[in-house]
Design a protein around this motif. Structure first.
Motif, PDB file in Angstrom:
ATOM      1  N   PHE B 248      -3.934   5.610   1.259  1.00 57.35           N
ATOM      2  CA  PHE B 248      -3.431   4.947   0.042  1.00 57.35           C
ATOM      3  C   PHE B 248      -3.074   3.489   0.335  1.00 57.35           C
ATOM      4  CE2 PHE B 248      -2.503   9.093  -2.053  1.00 57.35           C
ATOM      5  CZ  PHE B 248      -3.121   8.799  -3.258  1.00 57.35           C
ATOM      6  N   ALA B 249      -2.332   3.317   1.437  1.00 55.77           N
ATOM      7  CA  ALA B 249      -1.854   1.973   1.768  1.00 55.77           C
ATOM      8  C   ALA B 249      -3.019   1.031   2.046  1.00 55.77           C
ATOM      9  CB  ALA B 249      -0.939   2.037   2.987  1.00 55.77           C
ATOM     10  N   ASN B 250      -4.126   1.603   2.491  1.00 53.02           N
ATOM     11  CA  ASN B 250      -5.295   0.787   2.840  1.00 53.02           C
ATOM     12  C   ASN B 250      -5.847  -0.002   1.652  1.00 53.02           C
ATOM     13  OD1 ASN B 250      -7.164   0.205   5.034  1.00 53.02           O
ATOM     14  ND2 ASN B 250      -8.677   1.112   3.657  1.00 53.02           N
ATOM     15  N   ALA B 251      -5.469   0.440   0.436  1.00 52.58           N
ATOM     16  CA  ALA B 251      -5.962  -0.248  -0.771  1.00 52.58           C
ATOM     17  C   ALA B 251      -5.398  -1.666  -0.879  1.00 52.58           C
ATOM     18  CB  ALA B 251      -5.606   0.547  -2.015  1.00 52.58           C
ATOM     19  N   VAL B 252      -4.275  -1.920  -0.171  1.00 58.10           N
ATOM     20  CA  VAL B 252      -3.683  -3.262  -0.215  1.00 58.10           C
ATOM     21  C   VAL B 252      -4.162  -4.046   0.999  1.00 58.10           C
ATOM     22  CG1 VAL B 252      -1.518  -4.563  -0.264  1.00 58.10           C
ATOM     23  CG2 VAL B 252      -1.641  -2.315  -1.334  1.00 58.10           C
ATOM     24  N   PRO B 253      -4.936  -5.111   0.801  1.00 54.57           N
ATOM     25  CA  PRO B 253      -5.433  -5.857   1.949  1.00 54.57           C
ATOM     26  C   PRO B 253      -4.291  -6.472   2.767  1.00 54.57           C
ATOM     27  CG  PRO B 253      -6.430  -6.644  -0.100  1.00 54.57           C
ATOM     28  CD  PRO B 253      -5.367  -5.688  -0.467  1.00 54.57           C
ATOM     29  N   PHE B 254      -4.538  -6.729   4.025  1.00 53.64           N
ATOM     30  CA  PHE B 254      -3.611  -7.344   4.985  1.00 53.64           C
ATOM     31  C   PHE B 254      -2.394  -6.447   5.259  1.00 53.64           C
ATOM     32  CE2 PHE B 254      -5.416 -11.141   2.726  1.00 53.64           C
ATOM     33  CZ  PHE B 254      -6.260 -11.530   3.750  1.00 53.64           C
ATOM     34  N   LEU B 255      -1.581  -6.191   4.220  1.00 51.07           N
ATOM     35  CA  LEU B 255      -0.326  -5.466   4.430  1.00 51.07           C
ATOM     36  C   LEU B 255      -0.559  -3.963   4.584  1.00 51.07           C
ATOM     37  CD1 LEU B 255       1.942  -7.168   1.733  1.00 51.07           C
ATOM     38  CD2 LEU B 255       1.946  -7.577   4.178  1.00 51.07           C
ATOM     39  N   GLY B 256      -1.547  -3.437   3.853  1.00 54.66           N
ATOM     40  CA  GLY B 256      -1.789  -1.995   3.801  1.00 54.66           C
ATOM     41  C   GLY B 256      -1.960  -1.342   5.165  1.00 54.66           C
ATOM     42  N   PRO B 257      -2.930  -1.805   5.986  1.00 48.33           N
ATOM     43  CA  PRO B 257      -3.145  -1.160   7.284  1.00 48.33           C
ATOM     44  C   PRO B 257      -1.889  -1.201   8.167  1.00 48.33           C
ATOM     45  CG  PRO B 257      -4.973  -2.602   6.742  1.00 48.33           C
ATOM     46  CD  PRO B 257      -3.923  -2.837   5.711  1.00 48.33           C
ATOM     47  N   LEU B 258      -1.120  -2.291   8.034  1.00 50.81           N
ATOM     48  CA  LEU B 258       0.108  -2.436   8.827  1.00 50.81           C
ATOM     49  C   LEU B 258       1.147  -1.393   8.398  1.00 50.81           C
ATOM     50  CD1 LEU B 258       1.157  -4.599  10.915  1.00 50.81           C
ATOM     51  CD2 LEU B 258       2.388  -5.585   8.987  1.00 50.81           C
ATOM     52  N   VAL B 259       1.369  -1.332   7.081  1.00 50.15           N
ATOM     53  CA  VAL B 259       2.366  -0.395   6.539  1.00 50.15           C
ATOM     54  C   VAL B 259       1.902   1.051   6.754  1.00 50.15           C
ATOM     55  CG1 VAL B 259       3.505   0.370   4.413  1.00 50.15           C
ATOM     56  CG2 VAL B 259       3.194  -2.066   4.850  1.00 50.15           C
ATOM     57  N   GLY B 260       0.590   1.295   6.619  1.00 51.98           N
ATOM     58  CA  GLY B 260       0.037   2.643   6.760  1.00 51.98           C
ATOM     59  C   GLY B 260       0.218   3.211   8.156  1.00 51.98           C
ATOM     60  N   GLY B 261       0.229   2.354   9.170  1.00 50.72           N
ATOM     61  CA  GLY B 261       0.340   2.824  10.555  1.00 50.72           C
ATOM     62  C   GLY B 261       1.776   2.964  11.030  1.00 50.72           C
ATOM     63  N   PRO B 307      -6.540 -15.226  -0.689  1.00 49.99           N
ATOM     64  CA  PRO B 307      -5.700 -15.715   0.398  1.00 49.99           C
ATOM     65  C   PRO B 307      -4.507 -14.786   0.623  1.00 49.99           C
ATOM     66  CG  PRO B 307      -5.900 -17.344  -1.378  1.00 49.99           C
ATOM     67  CD  PRO B 307      -6.588 -16.116  -1.836  1.00 49.99           C
ATOM     68  N   ALA B 308      -4.004 -14.782   1.876  1.00 53.12           N
ATOM     69  CA  ALA B 308      -2.921 -13.852   2.230  1.00 53.12           C
ATOM     70  C   ALA B 308      -1.694 -14.049   1.345  1.00 53.12           C
ATOM     71  CB  ALA B 308      -2.559 -14.023   3.690  1.00 53.12           C
ATOM     72  N   TRP B 309      -1.340 -15.311   1.033  1.00 51.77           N
ATOM     73  CA  TRP B 309      -0.117 -15.557   0.249  1.00 51.77           C
ATOM     74  C   TRP B 309      -0.237 -14.970  -1.158  1.00 51.77           C
ATOM     75  CZ3 TRP B 309      -0.141 -18.362  -4.248  1.00 51.77           C
ATOM     76  CH2 TRP B 309      -1.233 -19.185  -4.479  1.00 51.77           C
ATOM     77  N   VAL B 310      -1.473 -14.952  -1.694  1.00 47.61           N
ATOM     78  CA  VAL B 310      -1.673 -14.374  -3.034  1.00 47.61           C
ATOM     79  C   VAL B 310      -1.455 -12.858  -2.965  1.00 47.61           C
ATOM     80  CG1 VAL B 310      -3.362 -13.995  -4.876  1.00 47.61           C
ATOM     81  CG2 VAL B 310      -3.265 -16.190  -3.740  1.00 47.61           C
ATOM     82  N   VAL B 311      -1.966 -12.253  -1.868  1.00 45.03           N
ATOM     83  CA  VAL B 311      -1.809 -10.805  -1.693  1.00 45.03           C
ATOM     84  C   VAL B 311      -0.324 -10.438  -1.619  1.00 45.03           C
ATOM     85  CG1 VAL B 311      -2.232  -8.875  -0.126  1.00 45.03           C
ATOM     86  CG2 VAL B 311      -4.045 -10.521  -0.581  1.00 45.03           C
ATOM     87  N   ILE B 312       0.432 -11.186  -0.802  1.00 44.34           N
ATOM     88  CA  ILE B 312       1.861 -10.880  -0.614  1.00 44.34           C
ATOM     89  C   ILE B 312       2.614 -11.047  -1.937  1.00 44.34           C
ATOM     90  CG2 ILE B 312       3.966 -11.644   0.577  1.00 44.34           C
ATOM     91  CD1 ILE B 312       2.006 -12.331   2.958  1.00 44.34           C
ATOM     92  N   LEU B 313       2.329 -12.154  -2.629  1.00 44.91           N
ATOM     93  CA  LEU B 313       2.973 -12.414  -3.923  1.00 44.91           C
ATOM     94  C   LEU B 313       2.607 -11.322  -4.930  1.00 44.91           C
ATOM     95  CD1 LEU B 313       4.693 -14.930  -4.643  1.00 44.91           C
ATOM     96  CD2 LEU B 313       2.744 -15.722  -5.981  1.00 44.91           C
TER      97      LEU B 313
END
Lengths: 183, 354
Positions: B248-261, B307-313
């Motif tokens: 599920f978390a993988n659906a969010v780029p950049f942050l997803g794999p980090l949070v998922g693990g 861009p990463a900042w757009v994803v985080i926002l």
């Protein structure tokens, strides 16, 4: 020139489909008419009724522009009723009439393939009704009725190659200095 | 020394105009989402579900199954499959939750020991009373037993979710069964001048959405399965849950794999798993590399380049608007809004309206 389709009840399909569920029977009559369009020759009757549900029916008043030369194109039109004038816009010579299309004839098919800019303008010569087939419709046809799509593409490629052959002949005539008048 | 090439004025003007469009559309979208989230959510989710399932309905259509029947069969099968999974897997799920709750004080103690240095630092920064209260709260949350619904009030809180789920299914049903006719009927409302442009715009945006959505779903499923298998082999407890969460978390780029693990590594750190945390980290990192190099390019491709900042926002805004679901939906929504604006701009220029 094909006979126009008899006009049906003028009920907006938004309401016929979603609210009243009244069947005006238009797709059946449309498929009967489509059967006589040269471009759809050899298409199975069943596929024609499917195609009739996919095509977009548009009305144009005399003088109304269907598309302009240079506009991005994404599909082709078949003339159901009326006549359509195809003109090339030249910055020096102004509008050059290339042809006038009657019922059953199609135009704009190059954009169906390359999605590029229109090579000429199409203007309603008189009040006309057109059927439009666009990239999304062709895509849908390929997925749901692949046989019909193959037949349509085959006929379209025949039509385009005939036009190319005709253009080559004209070019040769012009080069030989024996052009046979306006196209 | 070469003189830097200055961009022509018109190109810079185009970029400025495009940025203006993006800001305008994004602002309108955010305003609509904030003001009518509960109303829009079933419509948006129904539309996305219909896009996701349309290949199955089309395959049935190809085999002469009427569209209405096809839509009914597709959604009925999906609902039945979900219900079966819930019914069959719920004893195992509750057992795992119970097991986690039973062991949670032990995990907490272990975590406190491992993080004693940090706790000393926290003790200096935060009053001891506050720290104790936070600890008590964590223990109570982790060890609470019984029904997942503590009261009738909690149960009633779930009802709007069920309503939304039913509405989502209804919207998806209509779009699957009559989507083509509905779209064609709405196109009749568009004047001739803009008809072809609108049709092209809608088709391209829908195709982009469909490609992304199907690709992302496939990518998340493959990732979830790989992580669940890897964690099972490494004997990490709750591996299927951790795999599902990572998927599920993988659906969010950049942050997803980090949070998922993180949960798997945290469990190893508190001693729930015999495998050292760094082995789990290395395996999850390898799976992420495999995803980046092979799976993601094959399934999703480069359709969403943000861009990463757009994803985080976007994730922060999504969380504010719709919790976990909002977080999952935010990034694809921003990407699709961007695609819509770019396509709209290209169309307006192509049809010489701009």
């Amino acid at each position: 020139m094909l006979a126009p389709e008899p006009s049906g009840e003028q009920v907006h399909p938004l309401w016929t489909d979603l609210v009243s569920r009244i069947r005006v029977g238009r797709p059946d009559r449309m498929s009967e008419w489509l059967r006589r369009v040269p471009l759809l020759e050899g298409t199975h009757r069943r596929h024609l009724s499917h195609l009739a549900r996919i095509l977009h029916r548009r009305r144009y008043e005399a003088g109304e522009v269907v598309f302009r030369q240079g506009d991005v194109g994404s599909g082709m039109y078949i003339v159901q009723t009326g006549r359509i004038r195809i003109v090339a816009e030249d910055p020096v010579r102004g509008e050059i009439q290339l042809s006038i299309l009657d019922a059953g004839q199609c135009f704009g098919e190059m954009s169906l393939f390359d999605h590029g800019p229109r090579s000429a303008s199409a203007i309603a010569h008189e009040d006309s009704v057109l059927f439009g087939l666009f990239e999304g419709d062709l895509d849908q046809l390929e997925r749901t009725r692949p046989q019909a799509a193959v037949r349509l593409l085959h006929n379209l490629s025949l039509s385009v190659s005939l036009r190319l052959r005709h253009t080559n002949e004209r070019l040769r005539d012009i080069e030989e200095g024996s052009a046979r008048g306006p196209y | 020394m070469e003189t830097p090439i200055r961009k022509p004025l018109s190109a810079r003007g185009d970029r400025l105009l495009l940025s203006f469009w993006i800001v305008l559309v994004a602002s309108i979208s955010v305003f609509l989402l904030v003001s009518a989230w509960m109303l829009l959510a079933p419509l948006v989710l129904g539309y996305l579900l219909a896009i996701l399932l349309s290949p199955v309905a089309e395959a049935m259509d190809r085999r002469r199954v009427p569209r209405t029947m096809g839509a009914f069969l597709v959604l009925g099968s999906l609902a039945t499959a979900i219900a079966m999974v819930v019914v069959m897997a719920s004893p195992a799920i509750f057992h795992q939750i119970q097991d986690f709750r039973d062991h949670s004080p032990e995990y907490l103690r272990s975590a406190e020991e491992k993080l004693s240095g940090l706790m000393v630092l926290l003790g200096r920064l935060v009053p001891a009373q506050e720290l104790d209260r936070a600890r008590e709260l964590a223990v109570r949350r982790l060890t609470s037993h019984g029904s997942p619904f503590d009261s009738l009030h909690d149960l009633l809180d779930v009802l709007p979710l069920l309503e939304n789920a039913v509405l989502t299914l209804v919207v998806a049903f209509f779009l699957l069964a009559r989507g083509s006719e509905i779209r064609r009927a709405f196109m009749l409302l568009v004047p001739n001048r803009y008809f072809e442009m609108m049709l092209r715009l809608l088709y391209r945006v829908q195709r982009q959405t469909a490609d992304y959505l199907r690709g992302q779903c496939l990518d998340s499923i493959v990732n979830g399965i790989l992580i669940a298998i890897a964690l099972t082999v490494l004997r990490v407890p709750y591996a299927p849950f951790l795999g599902a969460f990572a998927g599920f978390a993988n659906a969010v780029p950049f942050l997803g794999p980090l949070v998922g693990g993180l949960p798997a590594i945290a469990l190893a750190l508190v001693g729930a798993s015999a495998t050292p945390w760094w082995v789990i980290l290395a395996v999850l990192g390898s799976i992420h590399m495999l995803d980046n190099l092979v799976i993601y390019p094959a399934t999703v491709g480069g359709s969403l380049r943000l861009p990463a900042w757009v994803v985080i926002l976007g994730v922060a805004l999504g969380n504010h608007l719709g919790g976990v679901l909002g977080m999952l939906v935010a990034v694809p929504a921003i990407g699709l809004a961007r695609g819509f604006v770019l396509e709209l701009h290209e169309n307006l220029r192509g049809f010489r309206i701009l």
